[in-house]
Design a protein around this motif. Structure first.
Motif, PDB file in Angstrom:
ATOM      1  N   ASP A  24      25.188 -48.862  52.296  1.00 24.34           N
ATOM      2  CA  ASP A  24      25.415 -47.650  51.509  1.00 24.34           C
ATOM      3  C   ASP A  24      24.146 -46.798  51.640  1.00 24.34           C
ATOM      4  N   CYS A  25      24.306 -45.556  52.094  1.00 24.20           N
ATOM      5  CA  CYS A  25      23.170 -44.678  52.423  1.00 24.20           C
ATOM      6  C   CYS A  25      23.029 -43.512  51.443  1.00 24.20           C
ATOM      7  N   THR A  26      23.696 -43.585  50.297  1.00 26.32           N
ATOM      8  CA  THR A  26      23.827 -42.411  49.428  1.00 26.32           C
ATOM      9  C   THR A  26      22.497 -41.951  48.812  1.00 26.32           C
ATOM     10  N   THR A  27      22.300 -40.638  48.839  1.00 23.35           N
ATOM     11  CA  THR A  27      21.224 -39.969  48.093  1.00 23.35           C
ATOM     12  C   THR A  27      21.888 -38.838  47.312  1.00 23.35           C
ATOM     13  N   TYR A  28      21.270 -38.418  46.224  1.00 28.78           N
ATOM     14  CA  TYR A  28      21.760 -37.250  45.478  1.00 28.78           C
ATOM     15  C   TYR A  28      20.663 -36.190  45.439  1.00 28.78           C
ATOM     16  N   LEU A 100      27.730 -47.782  58.440  1.00 28.08           N
ATOM     17  CA  LEU A 100      27.056 -46.970  57.425  1.00 28.08           C
ATOM     18  C   LEU A 100      28.094 -46.204  56.625  1.00 28.08           C
ATOM     19  N   TYR A 101      27.873 -46.072  55.323  1.00 21.94           N
ATOM     20  CA  TYR A 101      28.775 -45.228  54.528  1.00 21.94           C
ATOM     21  C   TYR A 101      27.992 -44.564  53.412  1.00 21.94           C
ATOM     22  N   SER A 102      28.593 -43.540  52.815  1.00 19.91           N
ATOM     23  CA  SER A 102      27.967 -42.904  51.654  1.00 19.91           C
ATOM     24  C   SER A 102      29.040 -42.415  50.698  1.00 19.91           C
ATOM     25  N   LEU A 126      31.537 -44.905  58.398  1.00 17.06           N
ATOM     26  CA  LEU A 126      32.858 -45.081  57.773  1.00 17.06           C
ATOM     27  C   LEU A 126      33.467 -43.714  57.481  1.00 17.06           C
ATOM     28  N   ASP A 127      34.585 -43.422  58.133  1.00 15.98           N
ATOM     29  CA  ASP A 127      35.259 -42.129  57.963  1.00 15.98           C
ATOM     30  C   ASP A 127      35.833 -42.044  56.550  1.00 15.98           C
ATOM     31  N   GLY A 128      35.374 -41.042  55.793  1.00 15.71           N
ATOM     32  CA  GLY A 128      35.812 -40.893  54.409  1.00 15.71           C
ATOM     33  C   GLY A 128      34.919 -41.591  53.409  1.00 15.71           C
ATOM     34  N   GLY A 129      34.042 -42.473  53.905  1.00 16.37           N
ATOM     35  CA  GLY A 129      33.060 -43.116  53.041  1.00 16.37           C
ATOM     36  C   GLY A 129      33.658 -43.950  51.915  1.00 16.37           C
ATOM     37  N   PHE A 130      32.831 -44.169  50.885  1.00 10.25           N
ATOM     38  CA  PHE A 130      33.244 -45.010  49.757  1.00 10.25           C
ATOM     39  C   PHE A 130      34.387 -44.374  48.981  1.00 10.25           C
ATOM     40  N   ASP A 131      34.441 -43.041  48.961  1.00  9.74           N
ATOM     41  CA  ASP A 131      35.511 -42.352  48.211  1.00  9.74           C
ATOM     42  C   ASP A 131      36.890 -42.767  48.731  1.00  9.74           C
ATOM     43  N   LYS A 132      37.047 -42.736  50.047  1.00  7.33           N
ATOM     44  CA  LYS A 132      38.343 -43.092  50.635  1.00  7.33           C
ATOM     45  C   LYS A 132      38.627 -44.588  50.409  1.00  7.33           C
ATOM     46  N   TRP A 133      37.610 -45.400  50.584  1.00  6.13           N
ATOM     47  CA  TRP A 133      37.751 -46.844  50.372  1.00  6.13           C
ATOM     48  C   TRP A 133      38.282 -47.136  48.967  1.00  6.13           C
ATOM     49  N   LYS A 134      37.664 -46.483  47.973  1.00  5.91           N
ATOM     50  CA  LYS A 134      38.049 -46.706  46.576  1.00  5.91           C
ATOM     51  C   LYS A 134      39.444 -46.152  46.292  1.00  5.91           C
ATOM     52  N   ASP A 135      39.712 -44.949  46.829  1.00  5.35           N
ATOM     53  CA  ASP A 135      41.021 -44.310  46.610  1.00  5.35           C
ATOM     54  C   ASP A 135      42.161 -45.174  47.141  1.00  5.35           C
ATOM     55  N   GLU A 136      41.874 -45.972  48.149  1.00  2.00           N
ATOM     56  CA  GLU A 136      42.911 -46.829  48.734  1.00  2.00           C
ATOM     57  C   GLU A 136      43.045 -48.158  47.995  1.00  2.00           C
ATOM     58  N   GLY A 137      42.245 -48.316  46.925  1.00  4.20           N
ATOM     59  CA  GLY A 137      42.350 -49.540  46.127  1.00  4.20           C
ATOM     60  C   GLY A 137      41.763 -50.765  46.803  1.00  4.20           C
ATOM     61  N   ARG A 138      40.840 -50.550  47.717  1.00  4.37           N
ATOM     62  CA  ARG A 138      40.230 -51.687  48.425  1.00  4.37           C
ATOM     63  C   ARG A 138      39.180 -52.358  47.524  1.00  4.37           C
ATOM     64  N   ALA A 211      30.760 -28.367  56.214  1.00  3.36           N
ATOM     65  CA  ALA A 211      31.898 -28.434  55.291  1.00  3.36           C
ATOM     66  C   ALA A 211      33.209 -28.059  55.972  1.00  3.36           C
ATOM     67  N   SER A 212      33.143 -27.235  57.023  1.00  6.20           N
ATOM     68  CA  SER A 212      34.370 -26.828  57.736  1.00  6.20           C
ATOM     69  C   SER A 212      34.888 -27.937  58.643  1.00  6.20           C
ATOM     70  N   LEU A 213      34.093 -28.992  58.819  1.00  7.40           N
ATOM     71  CA  LEU A 213      34.497 -30.109  59.689  1.00  7.40           C
ATOM     72  C   LEU A 213      35.000 -31.307  58.887  1.00  7.40           C
ATOM     73  N   THR A 214      35.098 -31.139  57.558  1.00  5.77           N
ATOM     74  CA  THR A 214      35.550 -32.249  56.727  1.00  5.77           C
ATOM     75  C   THR A 214      36.844 -31.880  55.984  1.00  5.77           C
ATOM     76  N   ASN A 215      37.642 -32.891  55.737  1.00  8.53           N
ATOM     77  CA  ASN A 215      38.914 -32.722  55.034  1.00  8.53           C
ATOM     78  C   ASN A 215      38.729 -32.962  53.535  1.00  8.53           C
ATOM     79  N   ALA A 216      39.782 -32.653  52.773  1.00  5.64           N
ATOM     80  CA  ALA A 216      39.719 -32.817  51.314  1.00  5.64           C
ATOM     81  C   ALA A 216      39.480 -34.276  50.911  1.00  5.64           C
ATOM     82  N   ASP A 217      39.934 -35.221  51.738  1.00  3.10           N
ATOM     83  CA  ASP A 217      39.757 -36.644  51.389  1.00  3.10           C
ATOM     84  C   ASP A 217      38.423 -37.200  51.894  1.00  3.10           C
ATOM     85  N   LYS A 218      37.509 -36.303  52.278  1.00  2.50           N
ATOM     86  CA  LYS A 218      36.149 -36.647  52.727  1.00  2.50           C
ATOM     87  C   LYS A 218      36.089 -37.168  54.159  1.00  2.50           C
TER      88      LYS A 218
END
Length: 287
Positions: A24-28, A100-102, A126-138, A211-218
């Motif tokens: 996990d590579c996340t920074t804020y 790698l994911y964020s 990881l395409d979509g990162g942790f958000d997509k992973w979580k949204d899929e109930g993994r 931002a123009s290269l990413t979709n709503a699901d990250k």
């Protein structure tokens, strides 16, 4: 070349593989008071990591262990020896499958991907990162990282992955070069105040916002869509392509897409607008 993207489904099938090194590579980037000397506060994502991460993952602190903390700019590449020691401490070496994911945006993981590429090591994002992973109930794990055994990380640096302001300035107006700004159009045009300093862009640069290269699901957009967006701005495979943004982070999304599209004359202006906008000796352009 290792395919730079991996899907949530592919990663799910690899969990538990002793050869997997997952990070996990996340920074804020948190706001600072107006008039502050810095554009934002860089806060490591260790708290959100502890609150939930992909099982078995470790956490990488970009601004802490993996940046030149003596620099005025955030997130600047440190020297190779520092990176070898830091990656080695986290159990990473070229023989492993590195993923790698964020959280929130993929740009933190694509930054690490570009850094590792410059050191001769291919990782996957990881395409979509942790958000997509979580949204899929993994599955999600909580608590501190379990830490991989330390490794000996030996870099094989590839020159030309990062450039400084002198190179960028020298390439302005060069017909063999295209300079690409990955910030949003309002910042590219200089229509909004910039937290980096003077509003505007590197003269002559074109705009392909990350931002123009990413979709709503990250996730990232299709290669065909990305190809069309770059082509519309005159970004072609015969050119030397210099990418920049605010701090050398979001531009790595553009770099990952261009790499997937087969572009090979790519470089990142590491200090980006964090340096350029504050240096009155450097030219700036607005609409």
């Amino acid at each position: 070349m290792t395919q730079p993207l991996i899907t949530t489904e592919q990663l799910a099938g690899m969990l538990g593989d002793p050869n997997l090194r997952l990070y996990d590579c996340t920074t804020y980037n948190e706001p600072v008071p107006p008039g502050s000397d810095v554009p934002y506060r860089a806060v490591p994502g260790d708290k959100t990591f502890a609150a939930g991460h992909i099982p078995g993952a470790d956490f990488l602190d970009l601004q802490g262990e993996f940046s030149d903390t003596s620099s005025q700019q955030f997130f600047m590449m440190p020297d190779v020896a520092k990176l070898e020691a830091a990656f080695g401490r986290h159990g990473l070496d070229a023989s492993k499958t590195i993923v790698l994911y964020s959280i929130g945006t993929m740009m933190w993981s694509t930054r690490f991907w570009w850094m590792l590429r410059s050191l001769g090591v291919d990782a996957r994002v990881l395409d979509g990162g942790f958000d997509k992973w979580k949204d899929e109930g993994r599955p999600v794990e909580r608590g501190a990282p379990r830490d991989y055994p330390a490794a000996t990380f030996k870099a094989a640096p590839r020159p030309g992955y990062f450039v400084d302001k002198d190179v960028v300035k020298a390439r302005i107006g060069d017909p063999a070069t295209v300079i690409v700004n990955a910030l949003g159009p309002q910042f590219h045009q200089g229509l909004e105040p910039s937290r980096y300093g003077r509003p505007g862009r590197v003269p002559g640069s074109v705009n392909v916002p990350a931002a123009s290269l990413t979709n709503a699901d990250k996730t990232l957009t299709t290669l065909a869509d990305a190809e069309a967006k770059f082509a519309a701005q005159g970004v072609t495979r015969d050119k030397n392509v210099i990418l920049y943004c605010g701090g050398g982070i979001s531009a790595t999304i553009d770099l990952l897409m261009l790499t997937q599209l087969g572009y090979d004359q790519l470089t990142l202006y590491d200090a980006s607008m964090g340096e350029w906008a504050r240096d009155s000796e450097l030219p700036i352009e607005t609409d």
